[in-house]
Design an enzyme around this catalytic site. Structure first.
Site, PDB file in Angstrom:
ATOM      1  N   GLU B 204       0.738  -1.227   0.086  1.00 29.82           N
ATOM      2  CA  GLU B 204       0.007  -0.082  -0.064  1.00 29.82           C
ATOM      3  C   GLU B 204       0.840   1.405   0.092  1.00 29.82           C
ATOM      4  O   GLU B 204       1.642   1.417   0.588  1.00 29.82           O
ATOM      5  CB  GLU B 204      -0.909   0.002   1.320  1.00 29.82           C
ATOM      6  CG  GLU B 204      -2.238  -0.462   1.065  1.00 29.82           C
ATOM      7  CD  GLU B 204      -3.221  -0.566   2.213  1.00 29.82           C
ATOM      8  OE1 GLU B 204      -4.138  -1.134   2.319  1.00 29.82           O
ATOM      9  OE2 GLU B 204      -2.779   0.427   3.371  1.00 29.82           O
ATOM     10  N   MET B 375      -8.413  -2.274   3.602  1.00 27.26           N
ATOM     11  CA  MET B 375      -8.250  -1.441   2.532  1.00 27.26           C
ATOM     12  C   MET B 375      -8.947  -0.134   2.716  1.00 27.26           C
ATOM     13  O   MET B 375      -8.490   0.869   2.299  1.00 27.26           O
ATOM     14  CB  MET B 375      -8.946  -2.247   1.190  1.00 27.26           C
ATOM     15  CG  MET B 375      -7.961  -2.999   0.518  1.00 27.26           C
ATOM     16  SD  MET B 375      -8.400  -3.522  -0.961  1.00 27.26           S
ATOM     17  CE  MET B 375     -10.149  -4.303  -0.692  1.00 27.26           C
ATOM     18  N   HIS B 398      -1.622  -7.232  16.034  1.00 28.80           N
ATOM     19  CA  HIS B 398      -0.828  -7.485  14.744  1.00 28.80           C
ATOM     20  C   HIS B 398      -1.658  -6.958  13.378  1.00 28.80           C
ATOM     21  O   HIS B 398      -1.171  -6.813  12.199  1.00 28.80           O
ATOM     22  CB  HIS B 398      -0.514  -8.816  14.141  1.00 28.80           C
ATOM     23  CG  HIS B 398      -1.489  -9.814  13.753  1.00 28.80           C
ATOM     24  ND1 HIS B 398      -2.720  -9.957  14.340  1.00 28.80           N
ATOM     25  CD2 HIS B 398      -1.769 -10.468  12.582  1.00 28.80           C
ATOM     26  CE1 HIS B 398      -3.493 -10.778  13.564  1.00 28.80           C
ATOM     27  NE2 HIS B 398      -2.725 -10.936  12.518  1.00 28.80           N
ATOM     28  N   ALA B 400      -6.124  -6.060  12.094  1.00 34.48           N
ATOM     29  CA  ALA B 400      -7.513  -5.783  12.487  1.00 34.48           C
ATOM     30  C   ALA B 400      -8.165  -6.965  12.954  1.00 34.48           C
ATOM     31  O   ALA B 400      -9.059  -6.915  13.924  1.00 34.48           O
ATOM     32  CB  ALA B 400      -8.199  -5.238  11.413  1.00 34.48           C
ATOM     33  N   LYS B 474      -3.027  -5.604  -4.457  1.00 37.72           N
ATOM     34  CA  LYS B 474      -3.637  -6.801  -3.619  1.00 37.72           C
ATOM     35  C   LYS B 474      -3.182  -8.154  -4.359  1.00 37.72           C
ATOM     36  O   LYS B 474      -3.351  -8.081  -5.739  1.00 37.72           O
ATOM     37  CB  LYS B 474      -4.943  -6.662  -3.509  1.00 37.72           C
ATOM     38  CG  LYS B 474      -5.526  -5.909  -2.221  1.00 37.72           C
ATOM     39  CD  LYS B 474      -6.707  -6.404  -1.768  1.00 37.72           C
ATOM     40  CE  LYS B 474      -6.718  -7.803  -1.579  1.00 37.72           C
ATOM     41  NZ  LYS B 474      -5.633  -8.715  -1.014  1.00 37.72           N
TER      42      LYS B 474
END
Lengths: 134, 475
Positions: B204, B375, B398, B400, B474
């Site tokens: 990203e 994202m 680490h 979500a 991705k």
């Protein structure tokens, strides 16, 4: 029904059925590759031999599915069908499939796990449950 | 099982020992996250608390959810002489982790070229299922990668010295032994060095959105809102998975009596002192070196792509952390220094200031912790603490953590709708697989803000900055 997918938060879980243990193994392989490609559309263009021995039926299944992933990653081969013979804890199979170049990849399976793995035989049916890490 | 867990304070829950548990199980959660915790995850942490040689407590990080063997977000310190090592406490993707890069660019600099830049990254960093790198390694080279880690990459023209220094373990665990990695694992890894993979892995381009601690942020190279940073989330690819599988099976075959008694088979372990425990740790270390080298090489490609568009830009490594790993560490337990294997499965090391294991430049502030989100939301940069060292063997969350299965996500979302929705938020996505977009849709994840809030409030990882995605590659 060959197989169905069950809900699992982080990974993928499926149940495969068969009149024989061999058929249930085959359907488990198809269920796993169904997470990666449209497995019904894979033609048996090439074949490979697989031979395995393990300590338990569960570990034989684990090794068989892992072998599928190994062929997929190193040979770019999608094993979408299989003729299997299991005697005791020994498995001999011919797996059929196609190269990944001819198919759209829709998902990934990183590894087979023992999590919730179950192989049962009841009322003449074999039922296999597997969770794979995706 | 969950009904047995008691609330201790606003950010801590505890399951007192019963059955085979030799220590309590503790959960770093607030009420909201506790509500979402699955019963099975509690059971898994209970199983961890029953492992031989475990010290003090089995710990769940704020993003804990169901795993295999250990829950994801599970941490345990286990004695290296009288305990055990468990591949299920590390994970299949050994050293899945995150590298974060700072740039000297701002959003305004990059905006006119964002789509072209993203295309270039997509071309230069192979991604997707079974993705292969343009790097072809022979047997000797692969062994060198496994043995020397990022040092091999530097010697072969990838990256700069600072990239190595700003990496957990400096990108190399000396405990690695390439001979303990099977030919099958090597066959899987050979063509994959420098590739992203699929699933939740991503690359990203991000924009700094909030700076919570300007002083520490500056030390890490983050100086202003709007600054462009880059995050690379990937692991040891097929090689690591195969190492985990190989040793899981070996342990099962060697210790059928242990296997028999385990409530969950992925929790299989090798007793400390056994050859198998030594071999696994050596192979795991080699796979970890592969993963660091993998991210190091991708960072090199990112730097190349950026400097094509922005020749003046400087791109430096903030840090690189492992999320799935076991480490040989020493922790003071009830006043005695103990040699342990700290298992971190979906957890990040969070060492505080003055730790001898962090880069010299960070000694005054502590170790950077990188938490990738989803994202649509954001990711975070945190810093480790003394409290973490005391409370969680130096560990925190680490990421979500998922709340929705990939199956359900595919049924519920459409890739083009998600892409459009994200584009409206000015987040651009390039994905190898369209379905991959659905599986990683923002709503499938727990609210990362809550995860970070708990980490910060409990003091086991303190917020430094929040970033939001701008361009996403991705798998």
């Amino acid at each position: 029904m060959e197989y169905e997918y069950l809900d699992h938060t982080a990974d993928a879980k499926f149940r495969a059925y068969g009149d024989t243990l061999e058929e249930a193994f085959r359907n488990a392989l198809r269920a796993m590759f169904g997470l990666i490609v449209s497995v019904e559309e894979v033609e048996p263009i090439a074949k490979k031999k697989v031979e395995l021995t393990a300590g338990r039926t569960e570990s034989l299944l684990y090794d068989f599915l892992e072998e599928g992933l190994f062929l997929f990653e190193t040979d770019h081969f999608i094993p979408a069908d299989a003729d299997i013979k299991i005697i005791g804890n020994h498995l001999k199979a011919t797996v059929y499939g196609d190269t990944i170049l001819n198919h759209e990849i829709e998902g990934d399976v990183k590894s087979v796990t023992y999590s919730d793995m179950d192989i049962t035989h009841s009322k003449g049916k074999w039922i296999i449950t597997v969770v794979v890490d995706i | 099982m969950k009904d047995k867990v008691r609330k201790i304070d606003d950010f801590l829950y505890r399951l007192e020992p019963f059955d085979n548990m030799t220590v309590p199980a503790e959960f770093f959660l607030n009420e909201l996250l506790f509500e979402k915790l699955e019963d099975k995850a509690v059971e898994q942490l209970k199983n961890v608390a029953s492992l031989p040689g475990i010290y003090k407590k089995a710990i769940a990080m704020p993003d804990c959810h169901i795993g295999y063997g250990f829950p994801i977000g599970g941490v345990a310190a286990i004695d290296r002489e009288n305990g055990c090592i468990s591949p299920g406490g590390i994970g299949f993707d050994i050293n899945c982790g995150v590298r974060m890069l700072a740039t000297t660019l701002t959003r305004d600099d990059v905006e006119p070229n964002i789509k072209e830049l993203l295309d270039s990254l997509f071309r230069n960093v192979p991604s997707g299922v079974g993705s292969e790198s343009s790097i072809r390694l022979d047997d000797k080279q692969l062994n060198d990668v496994l043995t020397f880690g990022t040092r091999w990459a530097l010697d072969n023209g990838y990256g700069v010295e600072e990239d190595i220094i700003m990496c957990e373990e400096e990108g190399r665990m000396k405990s690695a032994d390439a001979n303990k990695v099977s030919p099958r694992a090597k066959a899987r890894g050979k063509k994959q060095l420098g590739s992203l993979g699929a699933g939740n892995h991503f690359l990203e381009i991000q924009v700094v959105e909030e700076i919570h601690d300007p002083k520490i942020a500056k030390v890490f190279g983050i100086t202003q809102k709007g600054q462009i940073v880059v995050m690379i989330h990937s692991g040891s690819r097929g090689l690591g998975h195969q190492v985990c599988s190989d040793y899981l099976r070996k342990m099962e075959d060697t210790y059928p009596d242990i296997m028999q008694k385990l409530p969950e088979k992925d929790l299989i372990y090798a007793p400390a002192g056994s050859k198998l425990a030594r071999d696994y740790f050596a192979a795991m270390s080699a796979a970890a070196n592969f993963a660091w080298t993998n991210r190091h090489i991708m960072a090199h490609q990112v730097r190349k792509a950026f400097t094509e568009f922005f020749p003046e830009a400087k791109i430096s490594t903030i840090y690189d952390v492992a999320h799935n790993i076991a480490k040989e560490e020493e922790h003071e337990i009830d006043g005695v220094k103990r040699k342990v294997w700290t298992h971190r499965k979906g957890a990040t090391r969070a060492f505080g200031p003055q730790s001898p294991h962090i880069p010299k430049d960070y000694l005054d502030v502590g170790q950077p912790i990188i938490l990738p989100g989803s994202m649509g939301t954001g990711s975070y940069l945190l810093v480790g603490s003394q409290t973490a060292e005391e409370q969680t063997f130096g560990s925190t969350a680490h990421g979500a953590g998922r709340v929705m299965s990939r199956m359900a996500a595919k049924k519920q979302f459409r890739a083009d709708e998600i892409s459009q929705e994200l584009e409206r938020k000015q987040i651009y996505v390039k994905a190898a697989s369209r379905k991959g977009i659905c599986e990683e849709a923002p709503l499938v994840y727990k609210d990362i803000d809550q995860v970070v809030k708990v980490s910060h409030a409990a003091g086991i990882g303190n917020i430094v900055a929040k970033v939001r995605p701008f361009g996403v590659v991705k798998g």
